[in-house]
Design a protein around this motif. Structure first.
Motif, PDB file in Angstrom:
ATOM      1  N   PHE A   1       0.712  -1.105  -0.002  1.00 38.75           N
ATOM      2  CA  PHE A   1       0.115   0.083   0.169  1.00 38.75           C
ATOM      3  C   PHE A   1       0.900   1.108  -0.228  1.00 38.75           C
ATOM      4  N   ILE A   2       0.246   2.323  -0.568  1.00 36.42           N
ATOM      5  CA  ILE A   2       0.670   3.700  -0.433  1.00 36.42           C
ATOM      6  C   ILE A   2       0.235   4.322   0.930  1.00 36.42           C
ATOM      7  N   GLU A   3       1.139   4.952   1.678  1.00 41.16           N
ATOM      8  CA  GLU A   3       1.011   5.152   3.095  1.00 41.16           C
ATOM      9  C   GLU A   3       1.025   6.902   3.081  1.00 41.16           C
ATOM     10  N   LEU A   4       0.137   7.689   3.589  1.00 36.66           N
ATOM     11  CA  LEU A   4       0.108   9.143   3.451  1.00 36.66           C
ATOM     12  C   LEU A   4      -0.013   9.487   4.758  1.00 36.66           C
ATOM     13  N   PHE A   5       0.966  10.443   5.237  1.00 35.85           N
ATOM     14  CA  PHE A   5       1.312  11.039   6.691  1.00 35.85           C
ATOM     15  C   PHE A   5       0.591  12.444   6.531  1.00 35.85           C
ATOM     16  N   TYR A   6      -0.336  12.582   7.519  1.00 37.68           N
ATOM     17  CA  TYR A   6      -0.791  14.265   7.746  1.00 37.68           C
ATOM     18  C   TYR A   6      -0.080  14.467   9.105  1.00 37.68           C
ATOM     19  N   CYS A   7       0.839  15.361   9.183  1.00 35.33           N
ATOM     20  CA  CYS A   7       1.417  15.910  10.235  1.00 35.33           C
ATOM     21  C   CYS A   7       0.793  16.911  11.170  1.00 35.33           C
ATOM     22  N   LEU A   8       0.390  16.412  12.167  1.00 36.43           N
ATOM     23  CA  LEU A   8      -0.380  17.496  13.262  1.00 36.43           C
ATOM     24  C   LEU A   8       0.668  18.152  14.057  1.00 36.43           C
ATOM     25  N   THR A   9       1.822  17.558  14.147  1.00 33.73           N
ATOM     26  CA  THR A   9       3.140  18.431  14.909  1.00 33.73           C
ATOM     27  C   THR A   9       4.368  18.199  13.862  1.00 33.73           C
ATOM     28  N   ALA A  10       5.309  18.647  14.189  1.00 36.49           N
ATOM     29  CA  ALA A  10       6.506  18.549  13.575  1.00 36.49           C
ATOM     30  C   ALA A  10       7.170  17.076  13.989  1.00 36.49           C
ATOM     31  N   MET A  11       7.795  16.838  12.971  1.00 34.04           N
ATOM     32  CA  MET A  11       8.513  15.424  13.439  1.00 34.04           C
ATOM     33  C   MET A  11       9.806  15.464  12.546  1.00 34.04           C
ATOM     34  N   ARG A  12      10.680  14.467  13.213  1.00 33.79           N
ATOM     35  CA  ARG A  12      11.866  14.249  11.957  1.00 33.79           C
ATOM     36  C   ARG A  12      11.718  12.746  11.779  1.00 33.79           C
ATOM     37  N   LEU A  13      11.688  12.498  10.471  1.00 35.94           N
ATOM     38  CA  LEU A  13      11.267  11.510   9.613  1.00 35.94           C
ATOM     39  C   LEU A  13      12.360  10.770   8.984  1.00 35.94           C
ATOM     40  N   LYS A  14      12.843   9.619   9.244  1.00 31.05           N
ATOM     41  CA  LYS A  14      13.978   9.102   8.125  1.00 31.05           C
ATOM     42  C   LYS A  14      13.125   8.224   6.919  1.00 31.05           C
ATOM     43  N   ILE A  15      13.545   8.632   5.930  1.00 29.54           N
ATOM     44  CA  ILE A  15      12.882   7.840   4.631  1.00 29.54           C
ATOM     45  C   ILE A  15      13.997   7.395   3.810  1.00 29.54           C
TER      46      ILE A  15
ATOM     47  N   PRO B   1       5.076   2.046  -1.655  1.00 35.22           N
ATOM     48  CA  PRO B   1       5.424   0.710  -1.447  1.00 35.22           C
ATOM     49  C   PRO B   1       6.894   0.404  -1.304  1.00 35.22           C
ATOM     50  N   GLY B   2       7.676  -0.020  -0.359  1.00 31.43           N
ATOM     51  CA  GLY B   2       9.037  -0.164  -0.559  1.00 31.43           C
ATOM     52  C   GLY B   2       9.757   0.880   0.345  1.00 31.43           C
ATOM     53  N   ASP B   3       9.386   2.400   0.380  1.00 33.67           N
ATOM     54  CA  ASP B   3       9.937   3.303   1.184  1.00 33.67           C
ATOM     55  C   ASP B   3      10.165   2.969   2.656  1.00 33.67           C
ATOM     56  N   ARG B   4      11.266   2.625   2.846  1.00 31.56           N
ATOM     57  CA  ARG B   4      11.726   2.631   4.458  1.00 31.56           C
ATOM     58  C   ARG B   4      11.632   3.747   5.329  1.00 31.56           C
ATOM     59  N   HIS B   5      10.733   3.482   6.218  1.00 32.70           N
ATOM     60  CA  HIS B   5      10.564   4.907   7.206  1.00 32.70           C
ATOM     61  C   HIS B   5      10.631   4.651   8.632  1.00 32.70           C
ATOM     62  N   GLU B   6      10.923   5.800   9.356  1.00 36.06           N
ATOM     63  CA  GLU B   6      11.221   5.749  10.839  1.00 36.06           C
ATOM     64  C   GLU B   6      10.896   7.011  11.299  1.00 36.06           C
ATOM     65  N   VAL B   7       9.970   7.146  12.416  1.00 37.70           N
ATOM     66  CA  VAL B   7       9.692   8.368  13.116  1.00 37.70           C
ATOM     67  C   VAL B   7      10.219   8.830  14.288  1.00 37.70           C
ATOM     68  N   TYR B   8      10.752   9.672  14.575  1.00 35.37           N
ATOM     69  CA  TYR B   8      11.588  10.082  15.770  1.00 35.37           C
ATOM     70  C   TYR B   8      10.854  11.263  16.466  1.00 35.37           C
ATOM     71  N   ALA B   9      10.597  11.056  17.917  1.00 35.61           N
ATOM     72  CA  ALA B   9       9.637  11.984  18.528  1.00 35.61           C
ATOM     73  C   ALA B   9      10.636  12.689  19.530  1.00 35.61           C
ATOM     74  N   ASP B  10      11.026  13.819  19.076  1.00 35.48           N
ATOM     75  CA  ASP B  10      11.857  14.634  20.220  1.00 35.48           C
ATOM     76  C   ASP B  10      10.993  15.092  21.261  1.00 35.48           C
ATOM     77  N   ASP B  11       9.742  15.861  20.758  1.00 39.13           N
ATOM     78  CA  ASP B  11       8.770  15.983  21.588  1.00 39.13           C
ATOM     79  C   ASP B  11       7.488  15.166  20.987  1.00 39.13           C
ATOM     80  N   GLU B  12       6.496  15.298  22.006  1.00 38.40           N
ATOM     81  CA  GLU B  12       5.192  14.263  21.278  1.00 38.40           C
ATOM     82  C   GLU B  12       5.106  14.499  20.013  1.00 38.40           C
ATOM     83  N   VAL B  13       4.926  13.518  19.120  1.00 36.68           N
ATOM     84  CA  VAL B  13       4.541  13.486  17.665  1.00 36.68           C
ATOM     85  C   VAL B  13       3.092  12.962  17.392  1.00 36.68           C
ATOM     86  N   ARG B  14       2.430  13.571  16.743  1.00 36.47           N
ATOM     87  CA  ARG B  14       1.129  13.311  16.536  1.00 36.47           C
ATOM     88  C   ARG B  14       0.706  13.525  14.934  1.00 36.47           C
TER      89      ARG B  14
END
Length: 118
Positions: free
Chosen positions: A57-71, A88-101
């Motif tokens: 699947f295709i994944e779409l994020f809508y960021c409610l807060t700022a985030m650091r994202l490794k793609i 599909p196939g895009d490796r990703h990881e989200v880092y929350a320095d502050d709470e991320v939503r």
């Protein structure tokens, strides 16, 4: 992978009937979708999601807060109001320095389509 910032030329802004404000972004989905998944995600400060990707699947994020994202091994600082479109196939990881939503929408929703890579 595509990151659409809130002030991007891809965002059409206009005033709707009655005076409400609209920011419209159109994202092409190259597949038939009968059902999509809508996830409301909160990552507490100091936590992160393990690197993973999806195969179906295709994944779409809508960021409610700022985030650091490794793609795909590249780090991005993504502001609130941005959209991220992962293929599909895009490796990703989200880092929350502050709470991320953020909202994560999956087109189509496929149970169990998560491949952890780290």
């Amino acid at each position: 992978m595509q990151i659409i910032l809130p002030d991007s030329v891809d965002v059409q802004r206009y005033t709707g009937p009655g005076g409400y404000q609209v920011a419209l972004t159109k994202v092409g989905i190259d597949r038939q979708v009968d059902v999509f998944g809508f996830h409301d995600i909160v990552i507490p400060a100091g936590q992160f999601s393990k690197e993973h990707h999806h195969t179906k699947f295709i994944e779409l994020f809508y960021c409610l807060t700022a985030m650091r994202l490794k793609i795909n091994d590249e780090m991005h600082s993504v502001p609130a109001g941005a959209m991220v479109v992962l293929q599909p196939g895009d490796r990703h990881e989200v880092y929350a320095d502050d709470e991320v939503r953020f909202f994560a929408m999956k087109f189509p929703h496929v149970d169990g389509d998560k491949v952890v890579t780290s």
